[in-house]
Motif scaffolding. Structure first.
Motif, PDB file in Angstrom:
ATOM      1  N   LEU A   1     -12.392  -5.252  -1.472  1.00 33.37           N
ATOM      2  CA  LEU A   1     -13.596  -5.937  -1.807  1.00 33.37           C
ATOM      3  C   LEU A   1     -14.289  -5.471  -3.407  1.00 33.37           C
ATOM      4  CD1 LEU A   1     -15.304  -4.495   1.542  1.00 33.37           C
ATOM      5  CD2 LEU A   1     -14.087  -6.768   1.057  1.00 33.37           C
ATOM      6  N   GLY A   2     -14.730  -6.408  -3.925  1.00 29.72           N
ATOM      7  CA  GLY A   2     -15.069  -6.217  -5.463  1.00 29.72           C
ATOM      8  C   GLY A   2     -13.827  -5.851  -6.268  1.00 29.72           C
ATOM      9  N   GLY A   3     -12.505  -6.465  -5.877  1.00 29.42           N
ATOM     10  CA  GLY A   3     -11.460  -5.936  -6.600  1.00 29.42           C
ATOM     11  C   GLY A   3     -11.100  -4.444  -6.397  1.00 29.42           C
ATOM     12  N   LYS A   4     -11.513  -3.743  -5.421  1.00 29.15           N
ATOM     13  CA  LYS A   4     -10.910  -2.309  -4.935  1.00 29.15           C
ATOM     14  C   LYS A   4     -10.924  -2.257  -3.727  1.00 29.15           C
ATOM     15  CE  LYS A   4     -14.501  -0.204  -6.801  1.00 29.15           C
ATOM     16  NZ  LYS A   4     -15.218   0.464  -7.515  1.00 29.15           N
ATOM     17  N   PRO A   5      -9.795  -1.561  -3.063  1.00 29.00           N
ATOM     18  CA  PRO A   5      -9.687  -1.226  -1.588  1.00 29.00           C
ATOM     19  C   PRO A   5     -11.093  -0.627  -1.173  1.00 29.00           C
ATOM     20  CG  PRO A   5      -7.801  -0.324  -2.918  1.00 29.00           C
ATOM     21  CD  PRO A   5      -9.098  -0.646  -3.930  1.00 29.00           C
ATOM     22  N   PHE A   6     -11.554  -0.898   0.143  1.00 31.84           N
ATOM     23  CA  PHE A   6     -12.494  -0.413   0.633  1.00 31.84           C
ATOM     24  C   PHE A   6     -12.113   0.325   1.787  1.00 31.84           C
ATOM     25  CE2 PHE A   6     -15.422  -0.358   4.298  1.00 31.84           C
ATOM     26  CZ  PHE A   6     -16.477   0.412   3.676  1.00 31.84           C
ATOM     27  N   THR A   7     -11.840   1.710   1.798  1.00 30.96           N
ATOM     28  CA  THR A   7     -11.136   2.582   3.013  1.00 30.96           C
ATOM     29  C   THR A   7     -12.202   3.296   4.125  1.00 30.96           C
ATOM     30  OG1 THR A   7     -11.572   4.559   1.587  1.00 30.96           O
ATOM     31  CG2 THR A   7      -9.715   3.152   0.856  1.00 30.96           C
ATOM     32  N   ALA A   8     -13.507   3.423   3.772  1.00 30.72           N
ATOM     33  CA  ALA A   8     -14.255   4.146   4.729  1.00 30.72           C
ATOM     34  C   ALA A   8     -13.516   5.504   5.167  1.00 30.72           C
ATOM     35  CB  ALA A   8     -14.622   3.002   5.794  1.00 30.72           C
ATOM     36  N   GLY A   9     -13.211   6.023   4.322  1.00 27.86           N
ATOM     37  CA  GLY A   9     -12.271   7.500   4.580  1.00 27.86           C
ATOM     38  C   GLY A   9     -11.168   7.230   5.448  1.00 27.86           C
ATOM     39  N   GLY A  10     -10.228   6.124   5.294  1.00 29.10           N
ATOM     40  CA  GLY A  10      -9.208   5.710   6.012  1.00 29.10           C
ATOM     41  C   GLY A  10      -9.441   5.027   7.278  1.00 29.10           C
ATOM     42  N   TYR A  11     -10.471   4.895   7.662  1.00 29.09           N
ATOM     43  CA  TYR A  11     -10.661   4.253   8.971  1.00 29.09           C
ATOM     44  C   TYR A  11     -10.935   2.710   8.916  1.00 29.09           C
ATOM     45  CZ  TYR A  11     -11.214   8.794  10.986  1.00 29.09           C
ATOM     46  OH  TYR A  11     -10.800   9.924  11.516  1.00 29.09           O
ATOM     47  N   ALA A  12     -11.323   2.150   7.735  1.00 29.23           N
ATOM     48  CA  ALA A  12     -11.666   0.747   7.698  1.00 29.23           C
ATOM     49  C   ALA A  12     -10.140  -0.269   7.707  1.00 29.23           C
ATOM     50  CB  ALA A  12     -12.247   0.312   6.141  1.00 29.23           C
TER      51      ALA A  12
END
Lengths: 319, 319
Positions: free
Chosen positions: A166-177
């Motif tokens: 998202l927005g050119g970057k990984p979105f991870t949510a602390g590893g849960y996404a």
């Protein structure tokens, strides 16, 4: 070392990774480890697969010991390539900020401080991350997701995994996404994860083969054979494949409504099942939506090497 | 001006918005416009509701003219409060970067350059944004989403709308993200948007009342009455309410698997249906998941004023 399979033919061209520091890269899976030494031109030297150590209480330590052996072998084969950092990616729930393997059912660890163990063992900075998210990152930097700031990379193979960019970057949510495979889309069947109606339990290549075998009483050599049988008029195969496509389309429609990526990049075994997959998914996705912005559905480009290329990219970022 | 309803009692305390520039704020809906002048202490002066102009080809121009009238009235009532900027939020698909109202079914516009029209009319900088995302932003800055960098705000009322707040910022995807109400969760019924099985068509307060009336042949005064009838033993009401809760829990489970917010903040009429909603959703959400990180389910705090407070916040950001 048993079962060493050279795999250089499937690495992307050096120019695609580009020039930078020399790094060691490891993509650890439940079955095997991919390892390589990337030189300053971005060429993967000595890329190979070797078996992952058996699960057990001390797997993190035994795994790191195995990685050290692999590194020593690579260094011996290429004495003039001196790595400045290590990239290490693993499956499961990964907190890449803290450097912790939070949980991985196929590795058997919980809250394992893998980055710290690896840094101590290698005496080098270690970029530690999640295999699928790192593979998604590689698709974003080098592959099919390159044109899109917002994309979701889905790997549909034995299971189904996803990575949000998202927005050119990984979105991870602390590893849960990104657990698209374990997002429920129906009330059944029960999934191996313990929940019910997970997308993976209906639409992964593994589920397609298993569901066909259960319903027909006949063993098949993977989802590809089910798709071939469906095309040849086998009604059970047609039903299983149709249900998988409907579940995938429903899941893609949900991703479109909620996250609205510009593209959904599909990787993994099922993505190579033939053009039928993409055409079918495009038609069924459009049929499930109205005012929504329909994302491009595009095949991944890095195939099985996304994970190790991503590990090399991550290592270069800290080298 | 007809139907002027003073609404000051429902504004949050001035201290919650905090001090800053004086700004004009407008929350434009399909039925009415909320308008207010916020002073440097953050107090909403002259907050009122007035009807939205009728839809039609020149609605953007007529709407801006109406907003100018409202502003003149507010300025006349409070001559010593001089606004430095305007906050304007509208429904539909909104491209807040370009300042365009892309589409809104209840307003009847397409690709309307609303920010430019408003800036020309007011002679002030105008912050233009989406009503629900701006309300979600207000919940993040001032309300129930405050403790959480990653949250999803769901408004469950006549329809269902959502806003994603990721890494402490709205994630918009060009205006297309967050359409949780139009994310399909089933194969039926057909939704007003043209798709089928949308969450909104099963689980919004509007759908609950409508589905009960359709199935029972009896009119009810909203979803609250259906919930009361269900509690009193009405089997049709119990089924409609149970299906709504199941659909909501399924959607929350999907959001948890894919986006993994730390919290899901629930606003709108249904969120005030009583504690039963939150307890039921927590239990049903947990039952649909396994290894996932279950988000906190928390009620919104700003009630009907989230949109205009968000518009004021946005205006202050550019004042």
């Amino acid at each position: 070392m048993s079962h060493v399979e050279s795999d250089v033919s499937r690495v992307v061209e050096p120019a695609e990774l580009g020039s930078g520091s020399a790094v060691l890269a490891f993509d650890v899976g439940g079955t095997d480890i991919k390892s390589a030494l990337f030189d300053v031109d971005g060429t993967a030297l000595g890329l190979r697969r070797t078996p992952t150590p058996e699960p057990g209480a001390d797997l993190p330590e035994r795994l790191i010991a195995r990685l050290l052996e692999l590194a020593a072998q690579l260094r011996e084969e290429h004495p003039d390539v001196v790595p400045a950092a290590v990239g290490l990616v693993v499956p499961g729930i990964v907190d890449e900020v803290a450097g912790i393997g939070v949980f991985a059912s196929n590795m058997g660890w919980r809250d394992a401080p893998i980055r710290a163990l690896a840094e101590e063992a290698f005496g080098l900075p270690v970029a530690f991350d999640h295999d699928v998210r790192t593979g998604g990152w590689a698709e974003h930097v080098l592959g099919g997701a390159r044109p899109y700031p917002d994309s979701i990379v889905l790997i549909i193979g034995t299971g189904i995994a996803g990575a949000l960019l998202l927005g050119g970057k990984p979105f991870t949510a602390g590893g849960y996404a990104g657990e698209v495979g374990h997002s429920p889309v129906a009330d059944e069947p029960v999934c191996a994860c313990g929940a019910r109606g997970c997308l993976e339990a209906i639409a992964s290549a593994g589920a397609i083969a298993r569901r066909y075998a259960e319903q027909s009483g006949e063993r098949v050599d993977g989802a590809k054979e089910v798709i071939e049988r469906a095309a040849a008029g086998d009604e059970i195969a047609a039903r299983v494949w149709n249900e998988a496509l409907d579940a995938l389309a429903l899941s893609l429609a949900q991703l479109t409504a909620v996250v609205a990526p510009q593209a959904i990049v599909i990787a993994g075994g099922l993505s190579r099942a033939g053009g039928a997959l993409f055409d079918e998914l495009r038609a069924r996705l459009a049929a499930r939506l109205s005012f929504h912005r329909i994302p491009d559905l595009v095949p991944a480009q890095l195939r099985g090497n996304a994970g190790i290329l991503g590990a090399a990219l991550r290592a270069r970022e800290i080298a």
